[in-house]
Design a protein around this motif. Structure first.
Motif, PDB file in Angstrom:
ATOM      1  N   ALA A 204      40.913 -29.142 -25.741  1.00  0.00           N
ATOM      2  CA  ALA A 204      41.085 -27.739 -26.107  1.00  0.00           C
ATOM      3  C   ALA A 204      41.866 -27.622 -27.400  1.00  0.00           C
ATOM      4  O   ALA A 204      42.824 -28.339 -27.630  1.00  0.00           O
ATOM      5  CB  ALA A 204      41.803 -26.986 -24.987  1.00  0.00           C
ATOM      6  N   GLY A 205      41.439 -26.748 -28.250  1.00  0.00           N
ATOM      7  CA  GLY A 205      42.095 -26.559 -29.544  1.00  0.00           C
ATOM      8  C   GLY A 205      41.255 -25.630 -30.386  1.00  0.00           C
ATOM      9  O   GLY A 205      40.646 -24.686 -29.879  1.00  0.00           O
ATOM     10  N   GLN A 206      41.188 -25.908 -31.662  1.00  0.00           N
ATOM     11  CA  GLN A 206      40.419 -25.086 -32.581  1.00  0.00           C
ATOM     12  C   GLN A 206      38.972 -25.571 -32.605  1.00  0.00           C
ATOM     13  O   GLN A 206      38.638 -26.527 -33.305  1.00  0.00           O
ATOM     14  CB  GLN A 206      41.046 -25.144 -33.974  1.00  0.00           C
ATOM     15  N   ARG A 207      38.113 -24.919 -31.831  1.00  0.00           N
ATOM     16  CA  ARG A 207      36.692 -25.262 -31.786  1.00  0.00           C
ATOM     17  C   ARG A 207      35.925 -24.234 -32.616  1.00  0.00           C
ATOM     18  O   ARG A 207      35.937 -23.047 -32.296  1.00  0.00           O
ATOM     19  CB  ARG A 207      36.176 -25.261 -30.350  1.00  0.00           C
ATOM     20  N   VAL A 208      35.260 -24.720 -33.643  1.00  0.00           N
ATOM     21  CA  VAL A 208      34.626 -23.815 -34.596  1.00  0.00           C
ATOM     22  C   VAL A 208      33.194 -24.251 -34.849  1.00  0.00           C
ATOM     23  O   VAL A 208      32.908 -25.443 -35.008  1.00  0.00           O
ATOM     24  CB  VAL A 208      35.399 -23.790 -35.937  1.00  0.00           C
ATOM     25  N   LEU A 209      32.292 -23.275 -34.900  1.00  0.00           N
ATOM     26  CA  LEU A 209      30.900 -23.500 -35.284  1.00  0.00           C
ATOM     27  C   LEU A 209      30.587 -22.652 -36.503  1.00  0.00           C
ATOM     28  O   LEU A 209      30.854 -21.451 -36.523  1.00  0.00           O
ATOM     29  CB  LEU A 209      29.949 -23.123 -34.129  1.00  0.00           C
ATOM     30  N   ILE A 210      30.017 -23.288 -37.536  1.00  0.00           N
ATOM     31  CA  ILE A 210      29.541 -22.578 -38.724  1.00  0.00           C
ATOM     32  C   ILE A 210      28.018 -22.678 -38.729  1.00  0.00           C
ATOM     33  O   ILE A 210      27.471 -23.774 -38.851  1.00  0.00           O
ATOM     34  CB  ILE A 210      30.137 -23.172 -40.008  1.00  0.00           C
ATOM     35  N   LEU A 211      27.369 -21.560 -38.555  1.00  0.00           N
ATOM     36  CA  LEU A 211      25.913 -21.526 -38.418  1.00  0.00           C
ATOM     37  C   LEU A 211      25.286 -20.898 -39.647  1.00  0.00           C
ATOM     38  O   LEU A 211      25.623 -19.767 -40.017  1.00  0.00           O
ATOM     39  CB  LEU A 211      25.530 -20.754 -37.154  1.00  0.00           C
ATOM     40  N   LEU A 212      24.389 -21.629 -40.301  1.00  0.00           N
ATOM     41  CA  LEU A 212      23.689 -21.145 -41.490  1.00  0.00           C
ATOM     42  C   LEU A 212      22.207 -21.024 -41.181  1.00  0.00           C
ATOM     43  O   LEU A 212      21.568 -21.976 -40.736  1.00  0.00           O
ATOM     44  CB  LEU A 212      23.909 -22.111 -42.664  1.00  0.00           C
ATOM     45  N   THR A 213      21.653 -19.836 -41.418  1.00  0.00           N
ATOM     46  CA  THR A 213      20.244 -19.607 -41.160  1.00  0.00           C
ATOM     47  C   THR A 213      19.686 -18.597 -42.155  1.00  0.00           C
ATOM     48  O   THR A 213      20.435 -17.811 -42.753  1.00  0.00           O
ATOM     49  CB  THR A 213      20.015 -19.098 -39.719  1.00  0.00           C
ATOM     50  N   ARG A 237      34.713 -20.425 -31.640  1.00  0.00           N
ATOM     51  CA  ARG A 237      34.593 -19.354 -32.629  1.00  0.00           C
ATOM     52  C   ARG A 237      33.412 -19.672 -33.556  1.00  0.00           C
ATOM     53  O   ARG A 237      33.294 -20.780 -34.077  1.00  0.00           O
ATOM     54  CB  ARG A 237      35.890 -19.239 -33.432  1.00  0.00           C
ATOM     55  N   ILE A 238      32.554 -18.672 -33.772  1.00  0.00           N
ATOM     56  CA  ILE A 238      31.338 -18.882 -34.567  1.00  0.00           C
ATOM     57  C   ILE A 238      31.388 -18.022 -35.819  1.00  0.00           C
ATOM     58  O   ILE A 238      31.568 -16.796 -35.742  1.00  0.00           O
ATOM     59  CB  ILE A 238      30.064 -18.545 -33.762  1.00  0.00           C
ATOM     60  N   HIS A 239      31.240 -18.663 -36.969  1.00  0.00           N
ATOM     61  CA  HIS A 239      31.054 -17.972 -38.244  1.00  0.00           C
ATOM     62  C   HIS A 239      29.576 -18.098 -38.619  1.00  0.00           C
ATOM     63  O   HIS A 239      29.042 -19.207 -38.659  1.00  0.00           O
ATOM     64  CB  HIS A 239      31.921 -18.577 -39.340  1.00  0.00           C
ATOM     65  N   THR A 240      28.926 -16.976 -38.853  1.00  0.00           N
ATOM     66  CA  THR A 240      27.495 -16.985 -39.168  1.00  0.00           C
ATOM     67  C   THR A 240      27.280 -16.672 -40.648  1.00  0.00           C
ATOM     68  O   THR A 240      27.963 -15.829 -41.230  1.00  0.00           O
ATOM     69  CB  THR A 240      26.749 -15.960 -38.313  1.00  0.00           C
ATOM     70  N   ILE A 241      26.311 -17.368 -41.238  1.00  0.00           N
ATOM     71  CA  ILE A 241      25.978 -17.180 -42.649  1.00  0.00           C
ATOM     72  C   ILE A 241      24.484 -16.894 -42.759  1.00  0.00           C
ATOM     73  O   ILE A 241      23.655 -17.718 -42.368  1.00  0.00           O
ATOM     74  CB  ILE A 241      26.320 -18.427 -43.481  1.00  0.00           C
ATOM     75  N   ALA A 242      24.148 -15.707 -43.253  1.00  0.00           N
ATOM     76  CA  ALA A 242      22.759 -15.354 -43.553  1.00  0.00           C
ATOM     77  C   ALA A 242      22.491 -15.746 -44.996  1.00  0.00           C
ATOM     78  O   ALA A 242      23.124 -15.232 -45.920  1.00  0.00           O
ATOM     79  CB  ALA A 242      22.539 -13.854 -43.340  1.00  0.00           C
ATOM     80  N   PHE A 243      21.566 -16.675 -45.184  1.00  0.00           N
ATOM     81  CA  PHE A 243      21.375 -17.294 -46.498  1.00  0.00           C
ATOM     82  C   PHE A 243      19.941 -17.081 -46.975  1.00  0.00           C
ATOM     83  O   PHE A 243      18.991 -17.308 -46.231  1.00  0.00           O
ATOM     84  CB  PHE A 243      21.678 -18.791 -46.405  1.00  0.00           C
ATOM     85  N   GLY A 244      19.810 -16.656 -48.253  1.00  0.00           N
ATOM     86  CA  GLY A 244      18.483 -16.515 -48.850  1.00  0.00           C
ATOM     87  C   GLY A 244      18.146 -15.072 -49.141  1.00  0.00           C
ATOM     88  O   GLY A 244      18.899 -14.136 -48.853  1.00  0.00           O
ATOM     89  N   GLY A 245      16.952 -14.882 -49.774  1.00  0.00           N
ATOM     90  CA  GLY A 245      16.457 -13.529 -50.039  1.00  0.00           C
ATOM     91  C   GLY A 245      17.141 -12.846 -51.190  1.00  0.00           C
ATOM     92  O   GLY A 245      17.713 -11.767 -51.023  1.00  0.00           O
ATOM     93  N   SER A 275      31.058 -11.411 -34.147  1.00  0.00           N
ATOM     94  CA  SER A 275      32.009 -10.462 -33.569  1.00  0.00           C
ATOM     95  C   SER A 275      32.384 -10.848 -32.142  1.00  0.00           C
ATOM     96  O   SER A 275      33.555 -10.770 -31.748  1.00  0.00           O
ATOM     97  CB  SER A 275      31.423  -9.055 -33.603  1.00  0.00           C
ATOM     98  N   THR A 276      31.405 -11.288 -31.359  1.00  0.00           N
ATOM     99  CA  THR A 276      31.654 -11.640 -29.964  1.00  0.00           C
ATOM    100  C   THR A 276      32.612 -12.816 -29.838  1.00  0.00           C
ATOM    101  O   THR A 276      33.465 -12.848 -28.946  1.00  0.00           O
ATOM    102  CB  THR A 276      30.326 -11.984 -29.260  1.00  0.00           C
ATOM    103  N   THR A 277      32.493 -13.765 -30.725  1.00  0.00           N
ATOM    104  CA  THR A 277      33.278 -15.002 -30.618  1.00  0.00           C
ATOM    105  C   THR A 277      34.553 -14.989 -31.467  1.00  0.00           C
ATOM    106  O   THR A 277      35.283 -15.986 -31.500  1.00  0.00           O
ATOM    107  CB  THR A 277      32.422 -16.207 -31.041  1.00  0.00           C
ATOM    108  N   GLY A 278      34.809 -13.883 -32.165  1.00  0.00           N
ATOM    109  CA  GLY A 278      36.005 -13.815 -32.991  1.00  0.00           C
ATOM    110  C   GLY A 278      35.839 -14.438 -34.365  1.00  0.00           C
ATOM    111  O   GLY A 278      36.824 -14.688 -35.067  1.00  0.00           O
ATOM    112  N   GLY A 279      34.573 -14.667 -34.780  1.00  0.00           N
ATOM    113  CA  GLY A 279      34.310 -15.235 -36.095  1.00  0.00           C
ATOM    114  C   GLY A 279      33.985 -14.154 -37.109  1.00  0.00           C
ATOM    115  O   GLY A 279      34.237 -12.967 -36.895  1.00  0.00           O
TER     116      GLY A 279
END
Length: 339
Positions: A204-213, A237-245, A275-279
């Motif tokens: 347990a600690g700082q678990r982070v996901l960075i998702l790029l799509t 915690r999930i940070h999402t990145i919308a990339f392109g366009g 928002s749901t995961t605090g990212g």
């Protein structure tokens, strides 16, 4: 640097003492053996004389004197051998290791739309995946102290690099990825689910996901919003990145045509996941914006701060061990000459 110079430096930097100081208890052992064990004597006399008792007393006195006669080379060899057995150590120069960092998982979209050449890198047009690789490689260089893993997703999600401190291996795996490798569709929910499964196994600690799509969830068994709830329950915690366009696609003749990338990205779902995961949700329409996003992530998820400075202990027993061997050989030679 010679061994003597190393020992001089040891005392200049700081002598760290002995790892096994109790080995010094063996120092008086040879003298105790000489004092406690009886002298070896022949059971049958070689010569019988009338005044044998007097001669026996004189011989006994000489034997005691010989037993306690000191061979200084042997004594010095034994002293150095005890010193080597006690493991002398030097305190090295202070180093500052990083504190335990985050468990950081990168999820990269490899769907067919990542082939669209609407990005610019180094003054030339490149596809979205190539631009993302370049920016991610620079991002990895700065994540010192973090355990980083990599998963890719298209029609299905696959983990290609486990969580590790070896960022070079993650960078190598990222470099070998190609668009369409995991299928042409986009399974965002499955990617989140797989990342949560991998991260939840870590302490347990700082678990982070960075998702790029650059697309919309069109495949997979898990709905992205349900996957976000699972991530929240596992404290990921999930940070999402919308990339392109960015509105500059390219035709087969090199003529740039409008791209429909903006319409192909489900920004509402990506915002809800973050928002749901605090990212946080980010939107990148070109390479420069993507670079800025990862710089911002360095602030949101700060790099591990330096830990408490420590001075490593360096073993210095080889020198006294070598000297003990040398003096031991000299002691044997000296005894042979005297006899």
């Amino acid at each position: 640097m010679s061994p003597i110079e190393q020992w001089v430096q040891a005392f200049q930097l700081g002598f760290g003492g002995f790892a096994w100081p109790w080995m010094w208890l063996a120092l008086p052992l040879p003298w105790l053996v000489a004092a406690l064990l009886p002298a070896v004597r022949s059971q049958s006399p070689a010569l019988r004389v009338p005044y044998g008792d007097r001669l026996e007393g004189i011989a006994a006195t000489g034997a005691v004197a010989r037993r306690f006669r000191v061979n200084w080379f042997a004594a010095l060899a034994w002293l150095l051998l005890c010193a080597a057995a006690a493991r002398p150590q030097q305190l090295g120069e202070a180093i500052t290791p990083p504190q335990a960092g985050r468990d950081l998982m990168l999820a990269v979209d490899l769907s067919g739309s990542m082939r669209e050449p609407d990005m610019e890198l180094g003054g030339r047009a490149v596809d979205r995946l190539t631009a993302a690789k370049a920016v991610l490689a620079d991002f990895l260089d700065r994540r010192i102290g973090d355990r980083v893993g990599l998963l890719v997703f298209g029609s299905r999600a696959y983990a290609v690099a486990p969580l590790t401190l070896d960022r070079d291996s993650v960078r190598s795996q990222l470099r070998d990825t190609v668009s369409g490798l995991a299928g042409r569709e986009t399974a965002i929910g499955d990617a989140i689910g797989l990342a949560v499964k991998r991260l939840s196994k870590q302490p347990a600690g700082q678990r982070v996901l960075i998702l790029l799509t650059d697309g919309v969830n069109t495949a997979g068994a898990l709905d992205p919003r349900k996957a976000a709830e699972l991530a929240k329950n596992e404290h990921v915690r999930i940070h999402t990145i919308a990339f392109g366009g960015n509105g500059s696609g390219m035709s087969i003749f090199g003529m740039r045509l409008p791209s429909q990338g903006d319409d192909d990205i489900d920004e509402d779902t990506l915002r809800a996941i973050a928002s749901t995961t605090g990212g946080r949700f980010f939107r990148a329409r070109d390479t420069e914006e993507l670079v800025g996003i990862y710089a911002e992530l360095d602030k949101v998820e700060p790099i591990a701060r330096p830990g408490r400075a420590v001075r490593p202990r360096i073993e210095r027993y080889p020198l006294p061990l070598a000297l003990a061997l040398g003096f031991g050989l000299v002691a044997l030679g000296w005894r042979g000459l005297r006899s």
